[in-house]
Design a protein around this motif. Sequence first.
Motif, PDB file in Angstrom:
ATOM      1  N   ALA A  14       0.828  -1.114  -0.013  1.00  0.00           N
ATOM      2  CA  ALA A  14       0.102  -0.135  -0.101  1.00  0.00           C
ATOM      3  C   ALA A  14       0.902   1.279   0.173  1.00  0.00           C
ATOM      4  O   ALA A  14       0.608   2.307  -0.803  1.00  0.00           O
ATOM      5  N   ASP A  15       1.947   1.218   0.705  1.00  0.00           N
ATOM      6  CA  ASP A  15       2.749   2.490   0.808  1.00  0.00           C
ATOM      7  C   ASP A  15       3.650   2.780  -0.502  1.00  0.00           C
ATOM      8  O   ASP A  15       3.621   3.875  -0.980  1.00  0.00           O
ATOM      9  N   HIS A  16       4.010   1.607  -1.170  1.00  0.00           N
ATOM     10  CA  HIS A  16       4.636   1.733  -2.348  1.00  0.00           C
ATOM     11  C   HIS A  16       3.642   2.545  -3.489  1.00  0.00           C
ATOM     12  O   HIS A  16       4.091   3.416  -4.108  1.00  0.00           O
ATOM     13  N   GLU A  17       2.254   2.049  -3.502  1.00  0.00           N
ATOM     14  CA  GLU A  17       1.231   2.623  -4.375  1.00  0.00           C
ATOM     15  C   GLU A  17       1.158   4.052  -4.108  1.00  0.00           C
ATOM     16  O   GLU A  17       0.818   5.086  -5.019  1.00  0.00           O
ATOM     17  N   LEU A  47       5.260 -12.623  -2.866  1.00  0.00           N
ATOM     18  CA  LEU A  47       5.534 -11.121  -2.482  1.00  0.00           C
ATOM     19  C   LEU A  47       6.916 -10.805  -2.925  1.00  0.00           C
ATOM     20  O   LEU A  47       6.924  -9.575  -3.421  1.00  0.00           O
ATOM     21  N   ARG A  48       7.959 -11.372  -2.909  1.00  0.00           N
ATOM     22  CA  ARG A  48       9.252 -11.105  -3.480  1.00  0.00           C
ATOM     23  C   ARG A  48       9.112 -10.898  -4.935  1.00  0.00           C
ATOM     24  O   ARG A  48       9.655  -9.847  -5.509  1.00  0.00           O
ATOM     25  N   GLU A  49       8.381 -11.719  -5.841  1.00  0.00           N
ATOM     26  CA  GLU A  49       8.194 -11.245  -6.991  1.00  0.00           C
ATOM     27  C   GLU A  49       7.383  -9.993  -7.320  1.00  0.00           C
ATOM     28  O   GLU A  49       7.737  -9.226  -8.203  1.00  0.00           O
ATOM     29  N   ARG A  50       6.299  -9.776  -6.550  1.00  0.00           N
ATOM     30  CA  ARG A  50       5.602  -8.373  -6.731  1.00  0.00           C
ATOM     31  C   ARG A  50       6.894  -7.270  -6.103  1.00  0.00           C
ATOM     32  O   ARG A  50       6.695  -6.142  -6.943  1.00  0.00           O
ATOM     33  N   GLU A  51       7.565  -7.581  -5.171  1.00  0.00           N
ATOM     34  CA  GLU A  51       8.192  -6.567  -4.930  1.00  0.00           C
ATOM     35  C   GLU A  51       9.361  -5.987  -6.289  1.00  0.00           C
ATOM     36  O   GLU A  51       9.589  -4.910  -6.392  1.00  0.00           O
ATOM     37  N   ILE A  52       9.825  -7.112  -6.802  1.00  0.00           N
ATOM     38  CA  ILE A  52      10.855  -6.591  -7.956  1.00  0.00           C
ATOM     39  C   ILE A  52      10.065  -5.922  -9.052  1.00  0.00           C
ATOM     40  O   ILE A  52      10.489  -4.983  -9.697  1.00  0.00           O
ATOM     41  N   VAL A  53       8.765  -6.567  -9.249  1.00  0.00           N
ATOM     42  CA  VAL A  53       7.771  -5.617 -10.294  1.00  0.00           C
ATOM     43  C   VAL A  53       7.651  -4.265  -9.879  1.00  0.00           C
ATOM     44  O   VAL A  53       7.631  -3.265 -10.500  1.00  0.00           O
ATOM     45  N   THR A  54       7.344  -4.092  -8.622  1.00  0.00           N
ATOM     46  CA  THR A  54       7.180  -2.525  -7.899  1.00  0.00           C
ATOM     47  C   THR A  54       8.395  -1.869  -8.084  1.00  0.00           C
ATOM     48  O   THR A  54       8.125  -0.615  -8.415  1.00  0.00           O
ATOM     49  N   ILE A  55       9.593  -2.286  -7.702  1.00  0.00           N
ATOM     50  CA  ILE A  55      10.851  -1.759  -7.760  1.00  0.00           C
ATOM     51  C   ILE A  55      11.004  -1.237  -9.352  1.00  0.00           C
ATOM     52  O   ILE A  55      11.390   0.045  -9.548  1.00  0.00           O
TER      53      ILE A  55
END
Length: 219
Positions: free
Chosen positions: A57-60, A112-120
């Motif tokens: 949520a904070d990333h968005e 979640l690790r995969e989602r974090e890579i995409v978010t970065i």
Amino acid sequence: MNADPARFRLTVAGEALRLFAENGYEATTVDEIAAAAGISRRTFFRQFHGKEDVVFADHEILLAKVAEYLSESHADPWEAVCEAAVMVFEGFAHWREVSRRRYAIVHEVPVLREREIVTIFRYERLFTDYLRAELPNVDNVTLVQFAAAVTATHNLLLRRLVRGDSAATSHELRTELMQLRSRFSAAAPATDGDVVVAVFRRGVAPERIIDSLRSTLDE
């Protein structure tokens, strides 16, 4: 609902991450998150698609702020990207407990690790797209490398922050990023204006060089 949507989403995220830390990600249900946050299941799904969304949520929120910041006019595009990265860092520092808990849970759950890579990568892409639009005469490789270097430097300092390193501050990040800016912008070709080349005999006094350059640039 809270009048401040960002604060509301962060409140729910904080409760979710607390439950994930206590009970595990898979074992925690949406109903339990909603109850802990004092909202209904329906309200939860108005804001999030599911548990995975609430983790980031904070990333968005910060991605939206960066996009808005970069849509404004800036005299120095290289510096604007650096300041955008500092803005992100300061946001995570302000929500440090949320950041710390997310860091812990992300490294336990593969999805979640995969989602974090995409978010970065979304931050990096924002920086690259902005630089391409603002610096059309700079080669694409240089712009991609700069955006990647800024993102990597930010992430390194952020990891130190969430691990409790008190020396990892926005001041240190800004210092490191300004050094990157100097290296990349100096290596990039000029995008506008004329290039002035001055030749002087060895031994000419510095004052005469300065006066001569000033006179030429004023013409």
